[in-house]
Design a protein around this motif. Structure first.
Motif, PDB file in Angstrom:
ATOM      1  N   LYS A   1       0.802  -1.221   0.000  1.00  0.00           N
ATOM      2  CA  LYS A   1       0.000   0.000   0.000  1.00  0.00           C
ATOM      3  C   LYS A   1       0.832   1.267   0.000  1.00  0.00           C
ATOM      4  CE  LYS A   1      -3.871  -2.232   2.108  1.00  0.00           C
ATOM      5  NZ  LYS A   1      -5.195  -2.008   2.453  1.00  0.00           N
ATOM      6  N   GLY A   2       2.102   1.156   0.327  1.00  0.00           N
ATOM      7  CA  GLY A   2       2.951   2.333   0.346  1.00  0.00           C
ATOM      8  C   GLY A   2       3.753   2.521  -0.918  1.00  0.00           C
ATOM      9  N   LYS A   3       3.587   1.600  -1.853  1.00  0.00           N
ATOM     10  CA  LYS A   3       4.411   1.688  -3.055  1.00  0.00           C
ATOM     11  C   LYS A   3       3.933   2.777  -3.997  1.00  0.00           C
ATOM     12  CE  LYS A   3       2.678  -1.457  -6.542  1.00  0.00           C
ATOM     13  NZ  LYS A   3       2.994  -2.617  -7.335  1.00  0.00           N
ATOM     14  N   LEU A   4       4.809   3.172  -4.879  1.00  0.00           N
ATOM     15  CA  LEU A   4       4.474   4.163  -5.894  1.00  0.00           C
ATOM     16  C   LEU A   4       3.977   3.439  -7.142  1.00  0.00           C
ATOM     17  CD1 LEU A   4       7.536   6.535  -5.497  1.00  0.00           C
ATOM     18  CD2 LEU A   4       5.247   6.814  -4.553  1.00  0.00           C
ATOM     19  N   TYR A   5       2.984   4.029  -7.795  1.00  0.00           N
ATOM     20  CA  TYR A   5       2.375   3.419  -8.963  1.00  0.00           C
ATOM     21  C   TYR A   5       2.775   4.181 -10.220  1.00  0.00           C
ATOM     22  CZ  TYR A   5      -0.359   1.010  -5.492  1.00  0.00           C
ATOM     23  OH  TYR A   5      -0.738   0.226  -4.425  1.00  0.00           O
ATOM     24  N   PRO A   6       2.990   3.453 -11.325  1.00  0.00           N
ATOM     25  CA  PRO A   6       3.352   4.140 -12.563  1.00  0.00           C
ATOM     26  C   PRO A   6       2.195   4.983 -13.083  1.00  0.00           C
ATOM     27  CG  PRO A   6       3.034   1.795 -12.973  1.00  0.00           C
ATOM     28  CD  PRO A   6       2.906   2.012 -11.495  1.00  0.00           C
ATOM     29  N   LYS A   7       2.510   6.183 -13.517  1.00  0.00           N
ATOM     30  CA  LYS A   7       1.516   7.129 -14.037  1.00  0.00           C
ATOM     31  C   LYS A   7       2.108   7.842 -15.239  1.00  0.00           C
ATOM     32  CE  LYS A   7      -1.583   6.698 -10.729  1.00  0.00           C
ATOM     33  NZ  LYS A   7      -2.944   6.312 -10.992  1.00  0.00           N
ATOM     34  N   ARG A   8       1.261   8.561 -15.945  1.00  0.00           N
ATOM     35  CA  ARG A   8       1.695   9.464 -17.007  1.00  0.00           C
ATOM     36  C   ARG A   8       1.263  10.862 -16.606  1.00  0.00           C
ATOM     37  NH1 ARG A   8       4.822   6.344 -19.132  1.00  0.00           N
ATOM     38  NH2 ARG A   8       4.639   5.484 -21.211  1.00  0.00           N
ATOM     39  N   VAL A   9       2.128  11.821 -16.870  1.00  0.00           N
ATOM     40  CA  VAL A   9       1.801  13.220 -16.626  1.00  0.00           C
ATOM     41  C   VAL A   9       1.733  13.913 -17.983  1.00  0.00           C
ATOM     42  CG1 VAL A   9       2.523  15.382 -15.551  1.00  0.00           C
ATOM     43  CG2 VAL A   9       2.936  13.203 -14.380  1.00  0.00           C
ATOM     44  N   LEU A  10       0.573  14.460 -18.277  1.00  0.00           N
ATOM     45  CA  LEU A  10       0.362  15.212 -19.517  1.00  0.00           C
ATOM     46  C   LEU A  10       0.382  16.696 -19.205  1.00  0.00           C
ATOM     47  CD1 LEU A  10      -2.666  13.272 -20.996  1.00  0.00           C
ATOM     48  CD2 LEU A  10      -0.372  13.339 -21.932  1.00  0.00           C
ATOM     49  N   THR A  11       1.037  17.469 -20.052  1.00  0.00           N
ATOM     50  CA  THR A  11       1.042  18.916 -19.926  1.00  0.00           C
ATOM     51  C   THR A  11       0.550  19.499 -21.237  1.00  0.00           C
ATOM     52  OG1 THR A  11       2.924  18.824 -18.421  1.00  0.00           O
ATOM     53  CG2 THR A  11       2.447  20.945 -19.434  1.00  0.00           C
ATOM     54  N   VAL A  12      -0.515  20.286 -21.154  1.00  0.00           N
ATOM     55  CA  VAL A  12      -1.112  20.907 -22.333  1.00  0.00           C
ATOM     56  C   VAL A  12      -1.226  22.403 -22.060  1.00  0.00           C
ATOM     57  CG1 VAL A  12      -3.097  20.912 -23.886  1.00  0.00           C
ATOM     58  CG2 VAL A  12      -2.538  18.828 -22.624  1.00  0.00           C
ATOM     59  N   VAL A  13      -0.763  23.236 -22.996  1.00  0.00           N
ATOM     60  CA  VAL A  13      -0.937  24.676 -22.880  1.00  0.00           C
ATOM     61  C   VAL A  13      -1.920  25.103 -23.962  1.00  0.00           C
ATOM     62  CG1 VAL A  13       0.183  26.931 -22.949  1.00  0.00           C
ATOM     63  CG2 VAL A  13       1.375  24.978 -21.936  1.00  0.00           C
ATOM     64  N   VAL A  14      -3.020  25.721 -23.528  1.00  0.00           N
ATOM     65  CA  VAL A  14      -4.084  26.111 -24.465  1.00  0.00           C
ATOM     66  C   VAL A  14      -4.592  27.508 -24.143  1.00  0.00           C
ATOM     67  CG1 VAL A  14      -4.865  23.758 -24.931  1.00  0.00           C
ATOM     68  CG2 VAL A  14      -5.865  25.027 -23.032  1.00  0.00           C
ATOM     69  N   GLU A  15      -5.345  28.049 -25.098  1.00  0.00           N
ATOM     70  CA  GLU A  15      -6.003  29.326 -24.869  1.00  0.00           C
ATOM     71  C   GLU A  15      -7.048  29.137 -23.775  1.00  0.00           C
ATOM     72  OE1 GLU A  15      -5.893  27.643 -27.789  1.00  0.00           O
ATOM     73  OE2 GLU A  15      -5.682  29.005 -29.484  1.00  0.00           O
ATOM     74  N   ASP A  16      -7.377  30.205 -23.068  1.00  0.00           N
ATOM     75  CA  ASP A  16      -8.313  30.137 -21.943  1.00  0.00           C
ATOM     76  C   ASP A  16      -9.646  29.500 -22.322  1.00  0.00           C
ATOM     77  OD1 ASP A  16      -6.378  31.364 -20.431  1.00  0.00           O
ATOM     78  OD2 ASP A  16      -7.401  33.290 -20.299  1.00  0.00           O
ATOM     79  N   ASP A  17     -10.143  29.795 -23.515  1.00  0.00           N
ATOM     80  CA  ASP A  17     -11.461  29.290 -23.890  1.00  0.00           C
ATOM     81  C   ASP A  17     -11.473  27.798 -24.238  1.00  0.00           C
ATOM     82  OD1 ASP A  17     -10.057  29.609 -26.256  1.00  0.00           O
ATOM     83  OD2 ASP A  17     -11.774  30.417 -27.377  1.00  0.00           O
ATOM     84  N   LYS A  18     -10.308  27.153 -24.282  1.00  0.00           N
ATOM     85  CA  LYS A  18     -10.243  25.718 -24.583  1.00  0.00           C
ATOM     86  C   LYS A  18     -10.011  24.854 -23.348  1.00  0.00           C
ATOM     87  CE  LYS A  18      -8.835  25.926 -29.385  1.00  0.00           C
ATOM     88  NZ  LYS A  18      -7.894  25.458 -30.391  1.00  0.00           N
TER      89      LYS A  18
END
Length: 124
Positions: A63-80
């Protein structure tokens, strides 16, 4: 402009990429990460581990282990931003712990290195 940072399950990346593409977003960063949410371990057990009790570490086990994940970074205009957030949520929401998190931050400026364009012109 806004930066949308999403932490998602590694096995949901293909569906997430497709959802972003369907929403008209084709430019983003993805990187590998490891992490865990706060709900996976009893705080008293964690306190015992911090205090050096081997029994607590044994109870903690996986229960204390770290789990593999993906981190997505998206830069968009405010209205999107809402479209991007919904596109990320749709394939990742299972209703179970570990579905992920989304963070939204302001972006002061951006510059396209190749052309020198700045502001929103650099991200569209």
């Amino acid at each position: 402009m806004k930066e949308v940072i999403a932490v998602v399950r590694i096995n949901m990346m293909n569906q997430t990429k497709q959802a972003l593409s369907d929403a008209g977003v084709d430019a983003y960063f993805a990187r590998e990460a490891q992490g865990r949410g706060k709900g996976f371990a009893n705080p008293k057990v964690l306190e015992g581990v911090d205090n050096g009790y081997e029994e607590a570490a044994a109870v903690l086990g996986e229960k204390g282990k770290l789990y593999p994940k993906r981190v997505l970074t998206v830069v968009v205009e405010d209205d999107k931003v809402d479209d991007v957030v919904q596109a990320i949520i749709a394939p990742n929401k299972t209703g179970k712990p570990g579905d992920g998190k989304i963070f939204i931050l302001p972006v002061a400026d951006s510059v396209r290195v190749r052309t020198g364009e700045s502001g929103e012109a650099a991200i569209v």
